[in-house]
Write an enzyme that holds these catalytic residues in place. Structure first.
Site, PDB file in Angstrom:
ATOM      1  N   LYS A  75      55.505 -16.711 -47.026  1.00  0.00           N
ATOM      2  CA  LYS A  75      55.800 -15.954 -48.257  1.00  0.00           C
ATOM      3  C   LYS A  75      54.926 -14.702 -48.359  1.00  0.00           C
ATOM      4  O   LYS A  75      55.419 -13.624 -48.637  1.00  0.00           O
ATOM      5  CB  LYS A  75      55.559 -16.818 -49.510  1.00  0.00           C
ATOM      6  CG  LYS A  75      56.488 -17.991 -49.655  1.00  0.00           C
ATOM      7  CD  LYS A  75      56.317 -18.648 -51.021  1.00  0.00           C
ATOM      8  CE  LYS A  75      54.912 -19.151 -51.289  1.00  0.00           C
ATOM      9  NZ  LYS A  75      54.490 -20.267 -50.439  1.00  0.00           N
ATOM     10  N   ARG A 103      56.715 -22.279 -59.692  1.00  0.00           N
ATOM     11  CA  ARG A 103      56.424 -23.442 -58.857  1.00  0.00           C
ATOM     12  C   ARG A 103      56.825 -24.747 -59.526  1.00  0.00           C
ATOM     13  O   ARG A 103      56.678 -25.812 -58.941  1.00  0.00           O
ATOM     14  CB  ARG A 103      54.923 -23.477 -58.604  1.00  0.00           C
ATOM     15  CG  ARG A 103      54.532 -22.956 -57.241  1.00  0.00           C
ATOM     16  CD  ARG A 103      53.035 -23.022 -57.192  1.00  0.00           C
ATOM     17  NE  ARG A 103      52.519 -23.130 -55.888  1.00  0.00           N
ATOM     18  CZ  ARG A 103      51.988 -22.124 -55.205  1.00  0.00           C
ATOM     19  NH1 ARG A 103      52.024 -20.908 -55.695  1.00  0.00           N
ATOM     20  NH2 ARG A 103      51.443 -22.333 -54.037  1.00  0.00           N
ATOM     21  N   ARG A 107      45.442 -21.260 -39.993  1.00  0.00           N
ATOM     22  CA  ARG A 107      45.572 -20.000 -40.731  1.00  0.00           C
ATOM     23  C   ARG A 107      44.216 -19.364 -41.063  1.00  0.00           C
ATOM     24  O   ARG A 107      43.272 -20.047 -41.433  1.00  0.00           O
ATOM     25  CB  ARG A 107      46.335 -20.268 -42.027  1.00  0.00           C
ATOM     26  CG  ARG A 107      46.558 -19.034 -42.858  1.00  0.00           C
ATOM     27  CD  ARG A 107      47.676 -19.211 -43.811  1.00  0.00           C
ATOM     28  NE  ARG A 107      47.306 -19.950 -45.022  1.00  0.00           N
ATOM     29  CZ  ARG A 107      48.109 -20.076 -46.072  1.00  0.00           C
ATOM     30  NH1 ARG A 107      49.315 -19.545 -46.043  1.00  0.00           N
ATOM     31  NH2 ARG A 107      47.720 -20.758 -47.124  1.00  0.00           N
ATOM     32  N   ARG A 143      40.792 -20.297 -45.978  1.00  0.00           N
ATOM     33  CA  ARG A 143      40.860 -20.668 -47.402  1.00  0.00           C
ATOM     34  C   ARG A 143      40.376 -22.094 -47.599  1.00  0.00           C
ATOM     35  O   ARG A 143      40.658 -22.963 -46.792  1.00  0.00           O
ATOM     36  CB  ARG A 143      42.318 -20.551 -47.882  1.00  0.00           C
ATOM     37  CG  ARG A 143      42.716 -19.158 -48.217  1.00  0.00           C
ATOM     38  CD  ARG A 143      44.196 -19.033 -48.448  1.00  0.00           C
ATOM     39  NE  ARG A 143      44.748 -20.046 -49.342  1.00  0.00           N
ATOM     40  CZ  ARG A 143      45.994 -19.999 -49.813  1.00  0.00           C
ATOM     41  NH1 ARG A 143      46.788 -19.010 -49.484  1.00  0.00           N
ATOM     42  NH2 ARG A 143      46.446 -20.943 -50.612  1.00  0.00           N
ATOM     43  N   ARG A 183      48.917 -30.120 -51.578  1.00  0.00           N
ATOM     44  CA  ARG A 183      49.758 -28.965 -51.896  1.00  0.00           C
ATOM     45  C   ARG A 183      51.195 -29.208 -51.446  1.00  0.00           C
ATOM     46  O   ARG A 183      52.139 -28.879 -52.159  1.00  0.00           O
ATOM     47  CB  ARG A 183      49.190 -27.709 -51.233  1.00  0.00           C
ATOM     48  CG  ARG A 183      47.915 -27.236 -51.932  1.00  0.00           C
ATOM     49  CD  ARG A 183      47.084 -26.355 -51.035  1.00  0.00           C
ATOM     50  NE  ARG A 183      47.706 -25.097 -50.734  1.00  0.00           N
ATOM     51  CZ  ARG A 183      47.496 -24.421 -49.601  1.00  0.00           C
ATOM     52  NH1 ARG A 183      46.701 -24.912 -48.672  1.00  0.00           N
ATOM     53  NH2 ARG A 183      48.070 -23.261 -49.406  1.00  0.00           N
TER      54      ARG A 183
END
Ligand code: AMP
Length: 208
Positions: free
Chosen positions: A8, A80, A114, A148, A159
């Site tokens: 995204k 969300r 990531r 992160r 999540r």
């Protein structure tokens, strides 16, 4: 919309750069508040780092505070929950919704590898399919890359389960409204961008 790791943020930057859309990324805004140790950032730090969602009211107030009248904008990370989608509908005309479709296994693989630029004005994202040219440094602004806190295994699990429970039902919500465009998020970044480009003329969200 799309599962964590579906691309995204990367595609939102593509749309911003190519179509001049204002992009409102709720996760980035909250991370910036946390980095600046503002009262809001401190309040949600624990919640966010453990992979939980902030309240619908707070998320929507962040979105609303970033929108000027009558400008087109792209939301990344909002809505969300069904409640957030309803709040958005009450105040704005949603022109279209792009879902980046991705399976859980691929999402986890991407999230574990990531890294993100630590410069909050840049926020470039790197991962298994897009490695930086110099290890640990951003290609764009040369700032150090960071991982992160919510990209650690327990938070990732939380999540993804929240996405399945709370966010997936929104897909049906927008499908019924005939606003949905599903793009295969497993494809290479450029191919996903090409597909988005193909349908983007029809997907415009504007303040009512
Ligand atoms: P993201 O960068 O989109 O994965 O968002 C990171 C975190 O920010 C989420 O796990 C939530 O804690 C918070 N967040 C971002 N957007 C929302 C939202 N629309 N509603 C609730 N929490 C959000």
């Amino acid at each position: 919309m799309g599962m964590q790791g579906s691309g995204k943020g990367t595609q939102a930057s593509f749309i911003r750069d190519n179509y001049g859309f204002k992009v409102i990324t709720t996760g980035e805004i909250i991370r910036d508040e946390m980095a600046r140790h503002t009262p809001l950032g401190n309040k949600v730090r624990e919640l966010m780092n453990s992979g939980n969602l902030v309240s619908d009211d707070l998320a929507f107030s962040i979105v609303k505070s970033r929108i000027n009248d009558k400008e087109n904008f792209l939301l990344d990370g909002f809505p969300r929950t069904i409640k957030q989608a309803q709040m958005l509908d009450e105040d704005f005309d949603v022109g279209g919704v792009i879902v980046l479709d991705l399976d859980e296994k691929t999402a986890i693989k991407r999230l574990v590898g990531r890294q993100q630029c630590s410069n909050t004005k840049c926020n470039a994202i790197y991962g298994p399919s897009k490695q930086p040219k110099r290890k640990g440094l951003c290609d764009i602004c040369s700032s150090p890359l960071m991982t992160r806190e919510d990209d650690e295994p327990l938070a990732i699990k939380r999540r993804i389960s929240l996405y399945n429970e709370q966010t997936l039902p929104i897909i049906n919500y927008y499908k019924k409204k005939n606003l949905l465009h599903i793009v295969d998020g497993k494809k290479a970044i450029n191919n996903v961008s090409d597909e988005i480009e193909g349908l983007f003329g029809n997907v415009i969200i504007s303040a009512s």
